[in-house]
Motif scaffolding. Structure first.
Motif, short mmCIF file in Angstrom:
data_model
loop_
_atom_site.label_atom_id
_atom_site.label_comp_id
_atom_site.label_asym_id
_atom_site.label_seq_id
_atom_site.Cartn_x
_atom_site.Cartn_y
_atom_site.Cartn_z
N SER A 133 0.82 -1.21 0.00
CA SER A 133 0.00 0.00 0.00
C SER A 133 0.86 1.26 0.00
O SER A 133 0.55 2.23 -0.67
N THR A 134 1.94 1.23 0.76
CA THR A 134 2.80 2.41 0.88
C THR A 134 3.72 2.57 -0.32
O THR A 134 3.88 3.67 -0.83
N PHE A 135 4.33 1.48 -0.76
CA PHE A 135 5.36 1.59 -1.80
C PHE A 135 4.86 1.24 -3.20
O PHE A 135 5.58 1.40 -4.17
N ALA A 136 3.62 0.76 -3.29
CA ALA A 136 2.93 0.50 -4.56
C ALA A 136 3.84 0.02 -5.68
O ALA A 136 4.33 -1.10 -5.64
N THR A 137 4.11 0.88 -6.64
CA THR A 137 4.89 0.48 -7.81
C THR A 137 6.40 0.57 -7.60
O THR A 137 7.17 0.28 -8.51
N ASP A 138 6.84 0.95 -6.41
CA ASP A 138 8.28 1.03 -6.12
C ASP A 138 8.88 -0.33 -5.80
O ASP A 138 10.10 -0.49 -5.80
N LEU A 139 8.03 -1.31 -5.49
CA LEU A 139 8.51 -2.66 -5.17
C LEU A 139 8.27 -3.58 -6.35
O LEU A 139 7.25 -3.48 -7.03
N GLY A 140 9.22 -4.47 -6.57
CA GLY A 140 9.05 -5.46 -7.63
C GLY A 140 8.13 -6.58 -7.21
O GLY A 140 7.29 -7.04 -7.98
N GLU A 141 8.27 -7.01 -5.95
CA GLU A 141 7.41 -8.05 -5.41
C GLU A 141 7.58 -8.14 -3.90
O GLU A 141 8.58 -7.71 -3.35
N VAL A 142 6.55 -8.71 -3.28
CA VAL A 142 6.61 -9.05 -1.87
C VAL A 142 6.26 -10.53 -1.80
O VAL A 142 5.21 -10.95 -2.27
N VAL A 143 7.16 -11.30 -1.21
CA VAL A 143 7.03 -12.75 -1.18
C VAL A 143 6.85 -13.22 0.25
O VAL A 143 7.56 -12.78 1.15
N LEU A 144 5.90 -14.13 0.46
CA LEU A 144 5.71 -14.76 1.76
C LEU A 144 6.27 -16.18 1.69
O LEU A 144 5.90 -16.95 0.81
N VAL A 145 7.17 -16.49 2.63
CA VAL A 145 7.84 -17.79 2.64
C VAL A 145 7.53 -18.49 3.96
O VAL A 145 7.91 -17.99 5.03
N PRO A 146 6.86 -19.65 3.91
CA PRO A 146 6.59 -20.37 5.15
C PRO A 146 7.85 -21.00 5.72
O PRO A 146 8.72 -21.46 4.98
N GLY A 147 7.95 -20.97 7.05
CA GLY A 147 9.07 -21.57 7.75
C GLY A 147 8.60 -22.17 9.06
O GLY A 147 7.39 -22.24 9.32
N THR A 148 9.53 -22.59 9.88
CA THR A 148 9.21 -23.18 11.18
C THR A 148 10.21 -22.67 12.22
O THR A 148 11.15 -21.95 11.89
N GLY A 149 10.00 -23.09 13.47
CA GLY A 149 10.95 -22.78 14.52
C GLY A 149 10.90 -21.36 15.04
O GLY A 149 11.89 -20.85 15.56
N GLY A 150 9.75 -20.70 14.91
CA GLY A 150 9.61 -19.35 15.44
C GLY A 150 10.23 -18.27 14.58
O GLY A 150 10.40 -17.14 15.02
#
Length: 94
Positions: free
Chosen positions: A29-46
């Motif tokens: 929302s803030t950086f709109a077209t200034d970012l190429g992508e935002v990726v969510l990566v699942p992990g474990t262990g906190g």
């Protein structure tokens, strides 16, 4: 030049997907077209980390918890466009 890539790695055991998704939404929302992508990566262990390109900007264990939205935006801004004014997010600095 390629646009910055944000990677948010979150713990599935801790059920932090919603938190990760909310932070991704705030950045998009803030950086709109200034970012190429935002990726969510699942992990474990906190794990809960946020990287901008190859720069680690937040680590839950190192930094003690989670950043609020304003702080996260400042950290990303400092990497991708240090001269950018974030308006109210900058005015809330201590």
């Amino acid at each position: 030049m390629d646009k910055p890539r944000i990677v948010i790695t979150y713990c599935t055991q801790c059920q932090w997907l919603l938190r990760a998704g909310w932070m991704a939404q705030e950045l998009l929302s803030t950086f709109a077209t200034d970012l190429g992508e935002v990726v969510l990566v699942p992990g474990t262990g906190g794990i809960f980390t946020i990287q901008c390109n190859d720069t680690l900007i937040w680590d839950r264990k190192r930094d003690g918890g989670f950043p609020d939205a304003a702080r996260l935006k400042q950290l990303v801004r400092d990497v991708i466009d240090p001269e950018r004014d974030l308006g109210h997010s900058d005015r809330n600095k201590a």
